[in-house]
Design an enzyme around this catalytic site. Structure first.
Site, mmCIF file in Angstrom:
data_model
loop_
_atom_site.group_PDB
_atom_site.id
_atom_site.type_symbol
_atom_site.label_atom_id
_atom_site.label_comp_id
_atom_site.label_asym_id
_atom_site.label_seq_id
_atom_site.Cartn_x
_atom_site.Cartn_y
_atom_site.Cartn_z
ATOM 1 N N GLU A 184 -4.177 7.664 -4.860
ATOM 2 C CA GLU A 184 -4.376 6.931 -6.116
ATOM 3 C C GLU A 184 -5.645 7.446 -6.760
ATOM 4 O O GLU A 184 -6.670 7.495 -6.067
ATOM 5 C CB GLU A 184 -4.474 5.425 -5.842
ATOM 6 C CG GLU A 184 -3.142 4.855 -5.384
ATOM 7 C CD GLU A 184 -3.176 3.344 -5.116
ATOM 8 O OE1 GLU A 184 -4.225 2.724 -5.383
ATOM 9 O OE2 GLU A 184 -2.169 2.806 -4.660
ATOM 10 N N HIS A 214 -1.451 0.537 -9.661
ATOM 11 C CA HIS A 214 -2.060 -0.467 -8.763
ATOM 12 C C HIS A 214 -2.666 -1.645 -9.558
ATOM 13 O O HIS A 214 -3.873 -1.868 -9.522
ATOM 14 C CB HIS A 214 -3.135 0.200 -7.872
ATOM 15 C CG HIS A 214 -3.438 -0.579 -6.620
ATOM 16 N ND1 HIS A 214 -3.853 0.021 -5.453
ATOM 17 C CD2 HIS A 214 -3.392 -1.910 -6.356
ATOM 18 C CE1 HIS A 214 -4.047 -0.900 -4.532
ATOM 19 N NE2 HIS A 214 -3.777 -2.082 -5.051
ATOM 20 N N ARG A 262 0.857 -1.186 0.000
ATOM 21 C CA ARG A 262 0.000 0.000 0.000
ATOM 22 C C ARG A 262 0.891 1.233 0.000
ATOM 23 O O ARG A 262 1.936 1.242 0.670
ATOM 24 C CB ARG A 262 -0.888 0.033 1.258
ATOM 25 C CG ARG A 262 -2.094 -0.883 1.200
ATOM 26 C CD ARG A 262 -3.136 -0.424 0.187
ATOM 27 N NE ARG A 262 -4.305 -1.288 0.156
ATOM 28 C CZ ARG A 262 -4.460 -2.352 -0.640
ATOM 29 N NH1 ARG A 262 -3.503 -2.691 -1.494
ATOM 30 N NH2 ARG A 262 -5.573 -3.065 -0.608
#
Ligand code: DGY
Length: 331
Positions: A277, A296, A248
């Protein structure tokens, strides 16, 4: 026998998930679901707060914050939250526990995909693949040069794993055939069973920083790991080492990472996750040649995303039937 609609549990699904999961919900004849019918934008918070009112279960993804406000908006019918992710930092576990809400998540089915992508990102960063394709395409490719676009190799290296779980083990298993010399790891405590699978040595955080030629963050984001990869860590790393993060973004202090990369404190970084993000396109990290940033995508293979979707749906249905879920978070 089809039950009538009124006896069916009400479910809200916060995303257009891969169809296999929706089909499982549909064919169960157990639930009646409403869907935020897009995969391109997350459901707006205001809409989400309205839609969850009165539901029995919620199927969400990692863009939805499941906190006290949302649980209050849902009300006392809510019995199950099923997230289509292995990460659970978007869920307020304390609030869920307080309300006796059960939580499903999707570990294991994504381990191979995440490990595979981590290796790809590591190699892309250490062997400078993104810079290289850019040079080839844009006229930077002159004659063959002796030190041009040189990187760092895995053979004979020490690979450090920060947070040894299933994913860390799967990464090490894939890296071993590249002739890695030594695996080391740190965690809150030694994990001898997992470590023995990859012959990894337990070391302190300090030693991990000092000895790793490649350092991969594979931990969960918790209050304890928040921004734990900061200047303290980067300043102890070798100038030749590569930092990789597929966990993360929140485990990294991004300004400190920028400083470490731009001053040559470390050689490079590969990030699949950032804060926020999406990372704004004018973010300073994007200006660095020695930083490879992916949006991601570690679990993004068709087969894995389908399995995650099915598992999230099945966890939800089992939770509603008051049965043990296939993968349930212990609260
Ligand atoms: C997860 O599952 O937590 C990943 O970040 C997305 O697959």
């Amino acid at each position: 026998v089809q039950r009538n609609m009124s006896s069916m549990s009400k479910v809200y699904v916060t995303r257009q998930i891969p169809p296999v999961g929706l089909k499982i919900l549909q064919e169960s004849r157990q639930v009646q679901y409403e869907l935020w019918d897009s995969d391109d934008v997350p459901v707006p918070r205001k809409e989400l707060l309205q839609k969850v009112n009165g539901v029995d279960a919620l199927l969400c993804v990692l863009t939805e914050k499941i906190d006290a406000e949302l649980l209050d908006a849902a009300g006392p019918n809510l019995k199950v939250v099923s997230t289509m992710s292995v990460g659970f930092d978007h869920l307020s576990l304390e609030e869920l526990k307080k309300r006796g809400i059960r939580v499903g998540y999707t570990p294991e089915v994504l381990t191979d995909a995440v490990a595979e992508l981590t290796v790809a990102l590591l190699l892309a960063t250490s062997r400078r693949l993104i810079e290289a394709t850019h040079e080839a395409k844009t006229g930077g490719w002159g004659t063959w040069r002796t030190l041009w676009l040189c990187g760092h190799e895995l053979a004979n290296s020490t690979v450090g794993i920060f947070g040894l779980g299933r994913i860390g083990v799967a990464i090490a298993e894939r890296l071993a055939p590249f002739k890695v010399k030594k695996f080391i790891y740190t965690d809150v405590e030694p994990r001898p069973e997992l470590a023995s699978l990859i012959n990894a040595e337990y070391v302190s955080m300090d030693e991990l920083a000092k000895r790793s030629d490649f350092l991969a963050a594979c931990c969960a984001l918790t209050p304890e790991t928040k921004e734990i990869c900061n200047k303290d860590l980067f300043s102890k790393m070798k100038k030749t080492s590569i930092f990789i993060n597929t966990s993360r973004g929140g485990v990294v202090h991004q300004e400190d990472l920028y400083d470490a990369l731009s001053t040559g404190q470390i050689a490079g970084a590969g990030l699949d996750v950032t804060v926020p993000e999406p990372l704004p396109t004018d973010h300073p990290l994007f200006t660095l040649k020695n930083c490879v940033i992916l949006p991601h995508i570690a679990s993004a293979s068709y087969s894995t995303r389908n399995e995650m979707s099915a598992l999230a749906a099945n966890n939800l249905l089992l939770g509603l039937r008051a049965k043990p879920m296939i993968k349930e978070l212990k609260l």
